[in-house]
Design an enzyme around this catalytic site. Structure first.
Site, PDB file in Angstrom:
ATOM      1  N   TYR A  12       0.801  -1.406  -0.119  1.00 64.79           N
ATOM      2  CA  TYR A  12      -0.144   0.019  -0.030  1.00 64.79           C
ATOM      3  C   TYR A  12       0.904   1.126  -0.069  1.00 64.79           C
ATOM      4  CZ  TYR A  12      -3.884   2.892   1.106  1.00 64.79           C
ATOM      5  OH  TYR A  12      -4.972   3.735   0.815  1.00 64.79           O
ATOM      6  N   TYR A  45      -5.307   5.535  -7.434  1.00 59.97           N
ATOM      7  CA  TYR A  45      -5.422   5.488  -6.020  1.00 59.97           C
ATOM      8  C   TYR A  45      -6.918   4.917  -6.033  1.00 59.97           C
ATOM      9  CZ  TYR A  45      -5.809   6.373  -1.192  1.00 59.97           C
ATOM     10  OH  TYR A  45      -5.792   6.147   0.204  1.00 59.97           O
TER      11      TYR A  45
END
Ligand code: ZN
Lengths: 151, 380
Positions: free
Chosen positions: B285, B335
């Site tokens: 992440y 994103y």
């Protein structure tokens, strides 16, 4: 958080609740007041209803020296909340407290209590610098804690 | 343990762009339908759903749009970017326990064209933000910048190390036609000259702002053998909240670099036959470059404070020690709260990544390091 709250064009300010009101009242009196366990005495932050060490719900409030050291700092640039954009770049510092370095307060380094948050050049700020709390009334009910250099 | 009892058999995503016309609900429905097509499973067979608590499209909207039958399990996993792998974990548990048979996880966002979540604030602050926002610390980037400055101070990390992460993700995206940053190269000089967001973080330390949706389909290992693609087994999964457990970071108290990933990692490896040494490709992440360094440490690829040095000497390239974010990640593909990392992990296990790691048969996927989080180990 409910969606019907008024969104601000002005400075974001805290509300107080049953658990943290003495912290904010302390700032209005010009003191850093920190919650401690009424049973084992351990300082805790943010204010919370139970001691994570001994699980006592007893609390006391302790006046601290207001001294600390810069633990980290940043310099935000736009786009920010509208109220902060004209002040950027400014500094935000995180201060570890003298009495309990594991507790850290977010604030700003200013050259004098009433000084602006962009009044100290970020190039001069160093991790580990000693600082002293100052108290800046913003409204009738809210005083913010900021920091000046201590020598 | 869920070990290899459930598998991902379908994945799909919409286009990724700064602005898409379709609504979040439409994007979610399109991604889920395409994932079911990829799996070769009819929508009427779906009986379980999971997404994030911040998802605005409700389960009943999805089920209604797609003509699902009776739903027997649904969940929403909390804490935004920490939720992604958790949605797959919840569904793997539901399938492995027989609670459900055909499960769909998804995430849909219009973070590119929608309002910036931090652009406005309540007039009065009720939650933990009351201790940060009055001082002008207002965005996630500001919170990460605090941690980054301290990390640099304690461990000697530099912007060169952060650039290693940003440039790796961009190089991956430059081979991936789906990526929002395809085919825009990024040089180290451009990185160093970029405008600041929150010093010491510059523009390229921050993830993209993207519209898009993704979904994946999970069934039992047994059923997976009859599906269209090679099954990608959910080997292990975990959620984690580290002690002490703040809302966002440990900057108020305690040990700041012991992020929620440490708790997730401990549980993840306990449920796995693999060790960090066995992992050659990972989807970490990457809302901010610093998170990737901290995750390397949390998941045991290196020691505390060694995450920066771990990025050196091409370690993050395909064929390097740990190929990183092979679709371009949140920094350069899209994103979408990290869900693209899950689908890319599946592609690596299928052997169909644009940056395929030769011989990869196991992949780590993680969710946000700095909030209560989750992680998966996928295998083929
Ligand atoms: Zn106590």
């Amino acid at each position: 958080m409910a969606g019907d709250e008024k969104m601000i064009a002005s400075w974001p300010l805290p509300t107080t609740n049953d658990h943290d009101a003495p912290f904010w009242q302390g700032a209005r009196r010009g003191v850093v007041v920190m919650e401690a366990c009424g049973s084992c005495g351990k300082l805790r932050f943010p204010p919370r209803p139970m001691c994570p060490s001994c699980h006592s719900r007893q609390q006391q409030w302790r006046e601290l020296s207001g001294r600390g050291r810069i633990w980290s700092f940043i310099v935000p640039h736009p786009p920010l909340f509208p109220v902060f954009n004209p002040l950027a770049p400014y500094n935000v510092i995180v201060v570890e407290l003298e009495e309990e370095p594991a507790i850290r307060l977010v604030g700003n380094l200013v050259s004098e209590p009433a000084g602006p948050i962009n009044g100290v050049s970020a190039e001069t700020i160093r991790i580990g610098e000693p600082v002293q709390a100052v108290f800046v009334p913003v409204t009738d009910d809210v005083t913010l804690i900021r920091w000046i250099r201590r020598r | 343990m869920i070990k290899d009892k459930a598998a991902i058999v379908g994945i799909a995503e919409t286009a990724f762009a700064r602005r898409l016309e379709a609504s979040e609900c439409e994007l979610a429905s399109m991604a889920i339908l395409a994932a079911l097509e990829d799996a070769g499973i009819a929508p009427s067979e779906v009986d379980a759903l999971s997404s994030y608590t911040m998802e605005r499209t409700e389960e009943i909207e999805i089920a209604g749009n797609l003509g699902f039958g009776d739903i027997r399990f649904f969940s929403q996993v909390g804490y935004g970017g920490g939720a992604g792998c958790g949605t797959v974990l919840h569904l793997a548990m539901a399938v492995a326990s027989g609670q459900a048979e055909v499960a769909v996880a998804w995430r849909s966002r219009k973070r590119g064209s929608g309002p910036r979540v931090w652009a406005t604030s309540a007039e009065r602050l009720y939650d933990g933000y009351k201790y940060t926002r009055p001082y002008g610390l207002v965005r996630p980037a500001d919170e990460l910048a605090v941690l980054t400055r301290r990390y640099m101070h304690e461990f000697g990390a530099t912007r060169e190390h952060l650039a290693n992460v940003a440039l790796t993700c961009r190089r991956m995206a430059n081979n991936n036609p789906r990526a929002a940053m395809y085919p825009k190269p990024l040089t180290r000089e451009q990185y160093m000259a970029a405008r600041w967001i929150a010093e010491p973080l510059c523009l390229y330390d921050n993830c993209l702002e993207t519209d898009g949706a993704l979904a994946c389909v999970i069934v039992s290992a047994e059923r997976a053998r009859d599906c269209r693609h090679r099954p990608v087994y959910i080997h292990a999964g975990a959620q984690g909240i580290s002690a002490p457990h703040p809302g966002f970071m440990n900057d108020y108290c305690g040990t700041p670099f012991r992020t929620p990933s440490y708790a997730a990692a401990k549980a993840l490896w306990r449920g796995s036959d693999f060790k960090p040494d066995d992992i050659k490709v990972a989807q970490i992440y990457d809302a901010f470059t610093t998170m990737v360094l901290l995750s390397f440490e949390a998941y045991g690829f290196c020691g505390r404070g060694e995450g920066a040095a771990f990025t050196e000497n091409g370690a993050l390239d395909p064929g390097g020690r740990l190929a990183l974010n092979t679709s371009g990640g949140s920094l350069s593909e899209a994103y979408v709260h990290g869900f693209n990392l899950i689908n890319e992990g599946v592609r690596q296990m299928r052997g169909s990544s644009a940056n395929q790691v030769p011989g990869a048969d196991v992949c780590l996927v993680t969710s946000c390091d700095d909030v209560p989080t989750s992680a998966l180990i996928l295998r083929n």
